[in-house]
Scaffold this motif. Structure first.
Motif, PDB file in Angstrom:
ATOM      1  N   ARG A 345       0.636  -1.158   0.065  1.00  0.00           N
ATOM      2  CA  ARG A 345      -0.036   0.040  -0.166  1.00  0.00           C
ATOM      3  C   ARG A 345       0.842   1.364   0.018  1.00  0.00           C
ATOM      4  N   SER A 346       1.871   1.292   0.672  1.00  0.00           N
ATOM      5  CA  SER A 346       2.813   2.283   0.792  1.00  0.00           C
ATOM      6  C   SER A 346       3.622   2.569  -0.605  1.00  0.00           C
ATOM      7  N   ALA A 347       3.556   1.793  -1.598  1.00  0.00           N
ATOM      8  CA  ALA A 347       3.998   1.977  -2.751  1.00  0.00           C
ATOM      9  C   ALA A 347       2.926   2.135  -3.864  1.00  0.00           C
ATOM     10  N   GLY A 348       1.830   2.240  -3.277  1.00  0.00           N
ATOM     11  CA  GLY A 348       0.558   2.600  -4.268  1.00  0.00           C
ATOM     12  C   GLY A 348       0.075   1.485  -5.063  1.00  0.00           C
ATOM     13  N   LEU A 349       0.524   0.361  -4.670  1.00  0.00           N
ATOM     14  CA  LEU A 349       0.265  -1.166  -5.182  1.00  0.00           C
ATOM     15  C   LEU A 349      -0.693  -1.980  -4.422  1.00  0.00           C
ATOM     16  N   THR A 350      -1.252  -3.046  -5.357  1.00  0.00           N
ATOM     17  CA  THR A 350      -2.136  -3.854  -4.699  1.00  0.00           C
ATOM     18  C   THR A 350      -1.692  -5.085  -4.692  1.00  0.00           C
ATOM     19  N   GLU A 351      -1.565  -5.748  -3.191  1.00  0.00           N
ATOM     20  CA  GLU A 351      -0.930  -7.120  -3.261  1.00  0.00           C
ATOM     21  C   GLU A 351      -1.529  -8.252  -4.343  1.00  0.00           C
ATOM     22  N   GLU A 352      -0.728  -8.794  -5.291  1.00  0.00           N
ATOM     23  CA  GLU A 352      -1.298  -9.689  -6.015  1.00  0.00           C
ATOM     24  C   GLU A 352      -0.682 -11.170  -5.600  1.00  0.00           C
ATOM     25  N   HIS A 353       0.554 -11.090  -5.073  1.00  0.00           N
ATOM     26  CA  HIS A 353       0.967 -12.619  -4.843  1.00  0.00           C
ATOM     27  C   HIS A 353       1.974 -12.336  -3.774  1.00  0.00           C
ATOM     28  N   ARG A 354       2.283 -13.203  -2.767  1.00  0.00           N
ATOM     29  CA  ARG A 354       3.282 -12.905  -1.931  1.00  0.00           C
ATOM     30  C   ARG A 354       4.656 -13.552  -2.223  1.00  0.00           C
ATOM     31  N   ILE A 355       5.655 -12.665  -2.242  1.00  0.00           N
ATOM     32  CA  ILE A 355       7.046 -12.980  -2.698  1.00  0.00           C
ATOM     33  C   ILE A 355       8.034 -12.375  -1.589  1.00  0.00           C
ATOM     34  N   PRO A 356       9.041 -12.990  -1.459  1.00  0.00           N
ATOM     35  CA  PRO A 356      10.052 -12.489  -0.333  1.00  0.00           C
ATOM     36  C   PRO A 356      10.783 -11.104  -0.802  1.00  0.00           C
ATOM     37  N   LEU A 357      11.016 -10.868  -2.016  1.00  0.00           N
ATOM     38  CA  LEU A 357      12.161  -9.835  -2.629  1.00  0.00           C
ATOM     39  C   LEU A 357      11.392  -9.230  -3.705  1.00  0.00           C
ATOM     40  N   ALA A 358      11.377  -8.047  -3.821  1.00  0.00           N
ATOM     41  CA  ALA A 358      10.582  -7.356  -4.972  1.00  0.00           C
ATOM     42  C   ALA A 358      11.305  -7.620  -6.321  1.00  0.00           C
ATOM     43  N   ASP A 359      10.595  -8.175  -7.404  1.00  0.00           N
ATOM     44  CA  ASP A 359      11.199  -8.578  -8.777  1.00  0.00           C
ATOM     45  C   ASP A 359      10.606  -7.349  -9.549  1.00  0.00           C
ATOM     46  N   PHE A 360      10.207  -6.452  -9.120  1.00  0.00           N
ATOM     47  CA  PHE A 360       9.793  -5.416 -10.011  1.00  0.00           C
ATOM     48  C   PHE A 360      10.260  -3.817  -9.655  1.00  0.00           C
ATOM     49  N   VAL A 361       9.698  -2.862 -10.410  1.00  0.00           N
ATOM     50  CA  VAL A 361      10.000  -1.647  -9.994  1.00  0.00           C
ATOM     51  C   VAL A 361       8.658  -0.823  -9.845  1.00  0.00           C
TER      52      VAL A 361
END
Length: 471
Positions: A345-361
């Motif tokens: 939410r703090s990144a302005g995103l909706t969580e779609e799947h749980r991953i340990p590390l961000a593989d996106f920008v």
């Protein structure tokens, strides 16, 4: 994907800056007490051939290194202060302090300063290799956590000839920081009363402790009647002693008052002062206050933001490995679902799947999210076009100011994210040096946003860096 020429310059020095980051992590020092940390930064600046100015703005733990000649001045802002009480063993997904009650890098500033200097060094080496005119500076800034060192540095003119400023902050999801921050003031309220025997002669005493508690009650009633984004926090610095059979004659309580803008914050602080005066009146005590530090709200710069966003997408996400993801998953398992959702939410995103590390920008089209906290980078942003990014250094959901952030601060994911941020910052700085029109647009954007009144420091005219109170 075409590589940017600055990325190779960053990679060439990354081992030295991992060592710097680890060194600062291992000797955590808080607000204005960062003597070993600044010494490590000075040593590294000298190693790379920067012209070093110590005791910047009269602050013992502030430093500036400069390289290059002529042209525009590009500044990279670094920090290296830790937080009290967050000592934690590295790489351990269990709360185990190295030393109970000691300091720890729970906001990742060991990484912050190291990546900023890494970017400055890469730009320096590129200027030398290409013969490009321009000056690059690294500002080692202490006491971001509550000490407002940059606000004092701005007031002292340390950034007067800087054309643009670049920074970043460790986090869990990489992206451009587009929002604002809260202006705040850190103020000590001291109540003075009269001691007496709490049983034999309580009527002769006037309790400063009662006054501090009544102030807290008054502030709690005020919370309903202040702007939604405003925040007020407090900590008891001196409760007056440990003897309950004595009417306490002296107390000190520290308040942090936050609001969306400096004028709103100062207006709210006036109301807090009235509550303190009322508490003193009710208890027949006296009250005085001292502003220790104050910072402004952050000013975003669109031209620089567009440039940094371009480099974030050009570089892509941090190249984490399966080993990195397994490492982060151990820490994510210690977090709540609310922690993880809050990160998205703090990144302005909706969580779609749980991953340990961000593989996106964070994408360009993501909504603008306000930071919610405060930073003294904000005061620089009022006088110099400033841009900064969030890094990807921790498991998604890791809260800053937590033991989990400290524990991950030396891990391989944290270092990969540090190098990634340095690449983005270095490329942003080099492209700005080569584009005088961009710098002109950035200055025009700043002038439009701050308006004709310009920057007004939230610090009282007589305020000095609170070295004694904070170190």
């Amino acid at each position: 994907m075409n590589a940017h020429p600055l990325w190779a310059h960053v990679e060439a020095v990354q081992d030295r800056f991992r060592a710097l980051s680890d060194r600062v992590w291992a000797t955590p020092e808080t607000c204005y007490g960062e003597k070993r940390s600044v010494a490590a930064h000075i040593e590294e600046l000298q190693h790379h051939g920067f012209r070093v100015q110590e005791n910047l703005a009269g602050i013992e733990t502030a430093v500036m290194g400069e390289a290059g000649e002529g042209g525009h001045v590009i500044a990279f802002l670094g920090e290296f202060d830790a937080l009290a009480g967050l000592s934690q063993q590295a790489d351990l997904a269990e709360k185990v302090p190295l030393e109970p009650g000691a300091n720890g890098h729970g906001c990742g500033h060991n990484l912050l300063g190291s990546a900023a200097m890494m970017a400055a060094t890469a730009v320096k080496n590129w200027l030398e290799a290409t013969g490009t005119p321009g000056r690059v500076r690294y500002y080692g800034c202490p006491a971001e956590e509550g000490g407002a060192a940059k606000a004092f540095m701005v007031r002292d003119g340390a950034f007067d000839d800087v054309d643009i400023a670049i920074s970043w902050h460790p986090g869990s999801i990489p992206g451009l920081f587009k929002g604002s921050s809260l202006s705040n003031a850190r103020v000590d309220f001291t109540f003075e009363g009269k001691a007496s025997h709490a049983a034999a002669a309580p009527h002769l005493g006037r309790s400063a402790l009662d006054a501090a508690e009544l102030m807290s009650v008054g502030i709690n009633y005020m919370r309903e009647h202040m702007p939604d984004e405003a925040r007020i926090h407090y900590a008891m610095i001196d409760g007056g002693g440990i003897s309950p059979n004595v009417v306490q004659s002296h107390t000190k309580v520290r308040y942090v008052v936050r609001a969306a803008t400096a004028p709103e914050m100062l207006a709210l602080l006036d109301r807090v002062r009235k509550v303190a005066a009322g508490a003193a009146l009710m208890t027949e005590t006296s009250v005085s206050d001292k502003v220790l530090a104050a910072v402004s709200n952050l000013v975003f710069n669109a031209p620089l933001g567009d440039l940094m966003q371009d480099h974030l997408h050009r570089l892509g996400p941090v190249p984490f490995t399966e080993m990195d993801r397994a490492y982060a998953a151990r820490f994510q398992a210690t977090l709540s679902e609310d922690d993880i959702l809050a990160a998205y939410r703090s990144a302005g995103l909706t969580e779609e799947h749980r991953i340990p590390l961000a593989d996106f920008v964070i994408p360009r089209e993501a909504p603008v999210m306000e930071m919610g906290g405060s930073t003294d980078v904000a005061d620089v942003s009022w006088v110099v076009p400033t841009v900064q990014m969030w890094g990807a250094n921790h498991a998604i959901g890791t809260q800053l100011h937590s033991w989990q952030a400290v524990a991950q601060g030396k891990g391989q994911p944290a270092i990969r994210g540090m190098v990634h941020a340095a690449c983005v910052m270095a490329a942003t700085g080099a492209d700005a040096i080569r584009d005088p029109e961009l710098i002109a647009r950035a200055k025009e954007d700043l002038a439009r946003r701050v308006g004709p009144s310009g920057y007004v420091s939230p610090l009282p005219a007589n305020a000095v860096p609170p070295v004694a109170e904070m170190a």
